[in-house]
Write a protein that holds these residues in place. Structure first.
Motif, PDB file in Angstrom:
ATOM      1  N   LYS A   1      13.613  18.192  44.763  1.00 17.02           N
ATOM      2  CA  LYS A   1      13.084  17.190  43.838  1.00 17.02           C
ATOM      3  C   LYS A   1      14.026  17.006  42.655  1.00 17.02           C
ATOM      4  N   SER A   2      13.983  15.828  42.066  1.00 18.11           N
ATOM      5  CA  SER A   2      14.739  15.555  40.847  1.00 18.11           C
ATOM      6  C   SER A   2      13.931  16.076  39.662  1.00 18.11           C
ATOM      7  N   LEU A   3      14.413  17.111  39.029  1.00 17.37           N
ATOM      8  CA  LEU A   3      13.662  17.801  37.976  1.00 17.37           C
ATOM      9  C   LEU A   3      14.423  17.733  36.652  1.00 17.37           C
ATOM     10  N   ASP A   4      13.689  17.557  35.586  1.00 22.03           N
ATOM     11  CA  ASP A   4      14.275  17.549  34.253  1.00 22.03           C
ATOM     12  C   ASP A   4      13.971  18.889  33.581  1.00 22.03           C
ATOM     13  N   PHE A   5      14.955  19.779  33.590  1.00 19.46           N
ATOM     14  CA  PHE A   5      14.774  21.111  33.007  1.00 19.46           C
ATOM     15  C   PHE A   5      14.948  21.109  31.492  1.00 19.46           C
ATOM     16  N   LYS A   6      15.504  20.049  30.933  1.00 19.81           N
ATOM     17  CA  LYS A   6      15.940  20.098  29.531  1.00 19.81           C
ATOM     18  C   LYS A   6      14.812  20.334  28.540  1.00 19.81           C
ATOM     19  N   PRO A   7      13.631  19.674  28.661  1.00 22.30           N
ATOM     20  CA  PRO A   7      12.568  19.969  27.685  1.00 22.30           C
ATOM     21  C   PRO A   7      12.153  21.442  27.687  1.00 22.30           C
ATOM     22  N   PHE A   8      12.088  22.036  28.875  1.00 23.10           N
ATOM     23  CA  PHE A   8      11.743  23.461  28.939  1.00 23.10           C
ATOM     24  C   PHE A   8      12.841  24.306  28.301  1.00 23.10           C
ATOM     25  N   ILE A   9      14.093  23.997  28.599  1.00 18.69           N
ATOM     26  CA  ILE A   9      15.211  24.756  28.031  1.00 18.69           C
ATOM     27  C   ILE A   9      15.224  24.621  26.518  1.00 18.69           C
ATOM     28  N   ASP A  10      14.888  23.448  25.999  1.00 18.10           N
ATOM     29  CA  ASP A  10      14.818  23.264  24.542  1.00 18.10           C
ATOM     30  C   ASP A  10      13.782  24.193  23.913  1.00 18.10           C
ATOM     31  N   ARG A  11      12.654  24.371  24.594  1.00 11.70           N
ATOM     32  CA  ARG A  11      11.621  25.267  24.054  1.00 11.70           C
ATOM     33  C   ARG A  11      12.100  26.720  24.104  1.00 11.70           C
ATOM     34  N   VAL A  12      12.809  27.066  25.164  1.00  9.46           N
ATOM     35  CA  VAL A  12      13.373  28.415  25.251  1.00  9.46           C
ATOM     36  C   VAL A  12      14.375  28.625  24.118  1.00  9.46           C
ATOM     37  N   SER A  13      15.219  27.633  23.862  1.00  8.53           N
ATOM     38  CA  SER A  13      16.239  27.743  22.809  1.00  8.53           C
ATOM     39  C   SER A  13      15.613  27.898  21.431  1.00  8.53           C
ATOM     40  N   ALA A  14      14.407  27.355  21.256  1.00 10.95           N
ATOM     41  CA  ALA A  14      13.727  27.412  19.954  1.00 10.95           C
ATOM     42  C   ALA A  14      12.986  28.732  19.730  1.00 10.95           C
TER      43      ALA A  14
ATOM     44  N   GLY B   1       3.958  38.557  28.560  1.00 12.01           N
ATOM     45  CA  GLY B   1       4.059  37.420  29.472  1.00 12.01           C
ATOM     46  C   GLY B   1       3.133  36.283  29.073  1.00 12.01           C
ATOM     47  N   TYR B   2       1.907  36.604  28.710  1.00  7.92           N
ATOM     48  CA  TYR B   2       0.957  35.572  28.291  1.00  7.92           C
ATOM     49  C   TYR B   2       1.388  34.915  26.982  1.00  7.92           C
ATOM     50  N   LEU B   3       1.804  35.713  26.016  1.00  8.02           N
ATOM     51  CA  LEU B   3       2.105  35.172  24.699  1.00  8.02           C
ATOM     52  C   LEU B   3       3.350  34.290  24.714  1.00  8.02           C
ATOM     53  N   VAL B   4       4.379  34.697  25.447  1.00  4.16           N
ATOM     54  CA  VAL B   4       5.584  33.873  25.523  1.00  4.16           C
ATOM     55  C   VAL B   4       5.310  32.618  26.348  1.00  4.16           C
ATOM     56  N   ALA B   5       4.481  32.732  27.380  1.00  3.78           N
ATOM     57  CA  ALA B   5       4.110  31.551  28.171  1.00  3.78           C
ATOM     58  C   ALA B   5       3.532  30.466  27.272  1.00  3.78           C
ATOM     59  N   ALA B   6       2.683  30.857  26.341  1.00  3.85           N
ATOM     60  CA  ALA B   6       2.085  29.874  25.422  1.00  3.85           C
ATOM     61  C   ALA B   6       3.152  29.191  24.577  1.00  3.85           C
ATOM     62  N   GLU B   7       4.178  29.932  24.156  1.00  5.99           N
ATOM     63  CA  GLU B   7       5.264  29.348  23.371  1.00  5.99           C
ATOM     64  C   GLU B   7       6.034  28.304  24.167  1.00  5.99           C
ATOM     65  N   LEU B   8       6.064  28.452  25.489  1.00  8.43           N
ATOM     66  CA  LEU B   8       6.878  27.589  26.343  1.00  8.43           C
ATOM     67  C   LEU B   8       6.055  26.509  27.033  1.00  8.43           C
ATOM     68  N   GLY B   9       4.801  26.337  26.623  1.00  6.41           N
ATOM     69  CA  GLY B   9       3.982  25.251  27.141  1.00  6.41           C
ATOM     70  C   GLY B   9       3.413  25.487  28.515  1.00  6.41           C
TER      71      GLY B   9
ATOM     72  N   MET C   1       7.263  23.556  37.724  1.00  7.73           N
ATOM     73  CA  MET C   1       8.657  23.790  37.334  1.00  7.73           C
ATOM     74  C   MET C   1       8.732  24.784  36.173  1.00  7.73           C
ATOM     75  N   LYS C   2       7.869  24.597  35.162  1.00  6.65           N
ATOM     76  CA  LYS C   2       7.877  25.514  34.016  1.00  6.65           C
ATOM     77  C   LYS C   2       7.561  26.936  34.462  1.00  6.65           C
ATOM     78  N   ILE C   3       6.571  27.082  35.324  1.00  5.68           N
ATOM     79  CA  ILE C   3       6.194  28.419  35.792  1.00  5.68           C
ATOM     80  C   ILE C   3       7.330  29.035  36.600  1.00  5.68           C
ATOM     81  N   PHE C   4       7.947  28.247  37.477  1.00  5.17           N
ATOM     82  CA  PHE C   4       9.077  28.732  38.280  1.00  5.17           C
ATOM     83  C   PHE C   4      10.205  29.208  37.365  1.00  5.17           C
ATOM     84  N   CYS C   5      10.594  28.382  36.406  1.00  5.85           N
ATOM     85  CA  CYS C   5      11.692  28.737  35.512  1.00  5.85           C
ATOM     86  C   CYS C   5      11.339  29.946  34.648  1.00  5.85           C
ATOM     87  N   TYR C   6      10.121  29.974  34.153  1.00  2.00           N
ATOM     88  CA  TYR C   6       9.689  31.101  33.316  1.00  2.00           C
ATOM     89  C   TYR C   6       9.719  32.407  34.099  1.00  2.00           C
ATOM     90  N   ASP C   7       9.205  32.389  35.321  1.00  2.00           N
ATOM     91  CA  ASP C   7       9.225  33.603  36.129  1.00  2.00           C
ATOM     92  C   ASP C   7      10.649  34.082  36.374  1.00  2.00           C
TER      93      ASP C   7
END
Length: 261
Positions: free
Chosen positions: A201-214, A60-68, A131-137
């Protein structure tokens, strides 16, 4: 990726949390010399600590770092026979007894901390972090970051996440499971810590999704190779989990939005 420290001095037992982690001074010896740090350590012998939890915590910690996602610095902490022999008499009144071996440590963050809350009034940087933490969880099926159990701290305005020991809960399940990318189905009766703050809220998920895709198979392999817990027994399922998410990344934006309805 995960440095290995040697436990040198017991400081305290943390009163909160099911696992009753211990606060330890630790030393790292490398080519530069000797350096010290203080870690919150979970190790065998503490309540509810076993291989799955240590594996999930590390991953969990190591992947979190990959996703910012900001977390305390993670490390492995070696507990020698001499150290546990010296410390366990002190721990006995707490009903605890550490076992020699390797535990998981996260750097103690010191003072100036406040627990994160479900308050809707987050500044833009905090909203992005939440948002990143919510999506990651949701992606790692971590059901333990709740309003009553936030597992997040705020330091100098930054949201810092910790405690991933019950993440990747699908590893313990048998039978038909929801697809890993179907995160809107991975809800619990209690809302996520940041659900109320992010809902509407108006949220932009795309930058996070791009990091997941990478996050490639190769990188996941490197992360898994750095984790000494579990003996590799869960590696194939973790690789398949992230592969399925990556192959269905185009569906994640809708799934994250559905999770906040």
């Amino acid at each position: 990726m995960l440095e290995t420290y040697e436990a040198t001095r017991f400081i305290d037992v943390l009163r909160t949390g099911r696992t009753r982690p211990v606060l330890l001074e630790c030393e790292l010896v490398d080519e530069i010399g000797v350096s010290g740090d203080t870690f919150v350590v979970k190790a065998m012998g503490l309540p509810e600590v076993e291989e799955y939890g240590l594996f999930s915590e590390s991953l969990g910690y190591l992947v979190a770092a990959e996703l910012g996602i900001e977390t305390p610095k993670p490390a492995l902490v070696r507990l020698s026979d001499d150290f546990t022999d010296a410390v366990n008499p002190v721990l006995r009144p707490y009903g605890l007894a550490l076992q020699p071996g390797v535990g998981f440590g996260s750097a103690h963050l010191g003072s100036g901390l406040v627990a994160a809350t479900s308050d809707k009034h987050l500044d833009p940087n905090q909203t992005d972090a939440a948002m990143k933490i919510f999506c990651y969880d949701r992606l790692i099926q971590n059901v333990d970051r709740l309003e009553r159990n936030p597992n997040c701290l705020i330091k100098n305005g930054r949201i810092i996440a910790f405690d991933f020991n019950v993440a990747f809960s699908f590893l313990l399940l048998i039978g038909n499971l929801d697809e890993p990318w179907e995160v809107s189905k991975h809800q619990t009766e209690s809302p996520h810590l940041f659900y109320r703050a992010l809902k509407g809220k108006s949220l932009d998920f795309k930058p996070f999704i791009d990091r997941v895709s990478a996050l490639s198979d190769g990188r996941i392999h490197e992360i898994l190779d750095a984790i000494p817990f579990g003996g590799g027994r869960w590696n194939d399922r973790i690789l398949e989990h992230f592969r399925s998410i990556r192959e269905n990344a185009a569906k994640l934006e809708i799934e994250f939005a559905r999770s906040l309805l």
